[in-house]
Motif scaffolding. Structure first.
Motif: not given
Length: 440
Positions: A62-90
């Motif tokens: 996922v790194l190439p896609l993640a790198g593209e998103w990090v440079d295009r979208f709000d990074r705090r929100r991406l961190m938030l979605w990353g933690d939320l996604g990991s939490g839902l998987c857990t």
């Protein structure tokens, strides 16, 4: 006097380091518990290997896609979605454990998805450091990040063993969910300065909005045009390969020499302590001003430690060598991170750092199969009683089980010394700090 915005950014970073370290500790507990559980229930090394693969492979994919998103979208929100996604998987892992008797494959899939979300979160956080703190404080900031990672790395296996026995696997997963809530709550509350949304590759000079493939491969093209950064990345790729060999063989070496799990646990703890002390030192002092010198001096120290430590059998000596090695790793990693954050523009860091993480994550697992084959098929037989090298090196390394791995460690030390020498004598790498202007 520091501006109010700079102080606010540093306070935000420290709060994020604490909350994300708590979340990493929870994830480490789940990783530890699930690994022990699967191996104890199935007795299958295959399932254990699949679990390890589930953690690592998605991060690379996922790194190439993640790198593209990090440079295009709000990074705090991406961190938030990353933690939320990991939490839902857990949460899905907990539900699977409560519903089915042997959901091994489902748990591997859920942990793979969680790993992908964690990769997005981690890359977003890494690309936000230079946004939150001024350039002159990057050394301290990366020291705190290294410290947070070290604390989670130290405590997860220590606490995991006790908590698994006391609360069971479900208890560990529930605790992990609570740590995700802490991380999400902090991310929901804090605010990043303006500029957390990257501009990507949309400058007029680039011809407007390029296609996805061109944006996703931007990091590679960026590095190809900057040989100093590319050479530095090559040195770290080689060092990570050596680290992968060490990680694969350190446990077998210690158990072969001592056959005592307590000695193994103590050695691993002392190694983690070296990483922690190095991170704290960087956080307090900011590190040596000449980052390139600090990096290659640290890699050279690692090489000397392996070269000199290879012949020894003493648990105390091995633990001391592990401490120094990981201390130097903390200094090298934090110093390197400061360089990259200083030289790469904020709106490019997502994609460029994605390439860095891709190389770092790929080099270590590539070493695992080589390590086993080299140790079992080549180096161990060479220093058995009837081995070819026993008459020449037996007096230095000894003869018998584990001595071939000691020789291999010494050769890894030589390789690290050669990497340090090659990197530092390369003019574009050595003059990286002076030749390549800071991006901000």
């Amino acid at each position: 006097m520091e501006s109010r915005s700079a102080l606010r950014g540093e306070s935000t970073l420290r709060l994020l380091v604490v909350s994300q370290s708590v979340s990493q500790l929870g994830s480490g507990l789940t990783s530890f518990g699930v690994g022990v559980w699967i191996f104890q229930v199935t007795g299958s090394a295959t399932w254990f290997a699949l679990l390890s693969f589930s953690y690592l492979a998605p991060r690379v994919v996922v790194l190439p896609l993640a790198g593209e998103w990090v440079d295009r979208f709000d990074r705090r929100r991406l961190m938030l979605w990353g933690d939320l996604g990991s939490g839902l998987c857990t949460a899905g892992v907990l539900l699977a454990l409560m519903t089915w008797e042997a959901p091994y494959a489902l748990i591997c899939v859920l942990l793979a998805l969680s790993s992908a979300f964690s990769s997005l979160q981690g890359l977003s956080f890494q690309a936000s450091v230079a946004l939150l703190v001024p350039k002159e404080r990057l050394g301290q900031a990366n020291g705190w990040l290294q410290t947070g990672d070290s604390v989670a790395l130290l405590l997860a296996p220590l606490a995991g063993g006790f908590l698994l026995a006391a609360a069971g696997l479900r208890g560990l997963v529930i605790l992990d969910l609570l740590t995700f809530l802490v991380a999400v709550a902090v991310l929901w509350w804090v605010r990043f300065p303006r500029g957390s949304r990257g501009a990507g590759d949309r400058s007029p000079a680039s011809g407007g909005e390029p296609g996805f493939w061109r944006r996703a491969t931007y990091g590679w093209r960026y590095l190809r045009s900057r040989p100093g950064l590319l050479g530095l990345l090559g040195v770290f790729a080689g060092a990570n390969f050596c680290l992968g060999v060490l990680q694969a063989l350190l446990t077998p070496l210690i158990l072969t020499l001592n056959n005592d799990e307590r000695v193994l646990g103590t050695t691993l703890f002392v190694a983690g302590l070296g990483l922690l002390v190095g991170g704290v030192l960087m956080a307090v002092t900011g590190g040596y001003r000449k980052r390139i010198v600090a990096i290659f001096a640290a890699v050279g120290i690692q090489g000397v430690v392996l070269l000199v430590g290879g012949p020894f059998r003493s648990p105390m000596v091995l633990a001391g060598a592990a401490f120094i090695y990981m201390f130097a790793a903390a200094v090298a990693n934090a110093s390197s991170q400061v360089l990259w954050q200083s030289k790469v523009a904020l709106d490019r860091q997502g994609r460029v750092f994605a390439v860095r993480r891709l190389v770092a994550l790929s080099a270590m697992p590539l070493a695992y199969p080589f390590a086993g084959v080299l140790a079992d098929r080549l180096f161990e037989p060479l220093l058995m009683a009837e081995g070819w090298l026993a008459p020449w090196l037996g007096g230095i390394y000894g003869v018998g089980e584990g001595r071939g791995m000691g020789l291999l460690f010494s050769l890894l030390g030589v390789l690290l010394l050669l990497l340090a020498a090659a990197g530092y004598t390369h003019p574009r790498v050595r003059r990286l700090e002076s030749e390549m202007p800071d991006a901000h």
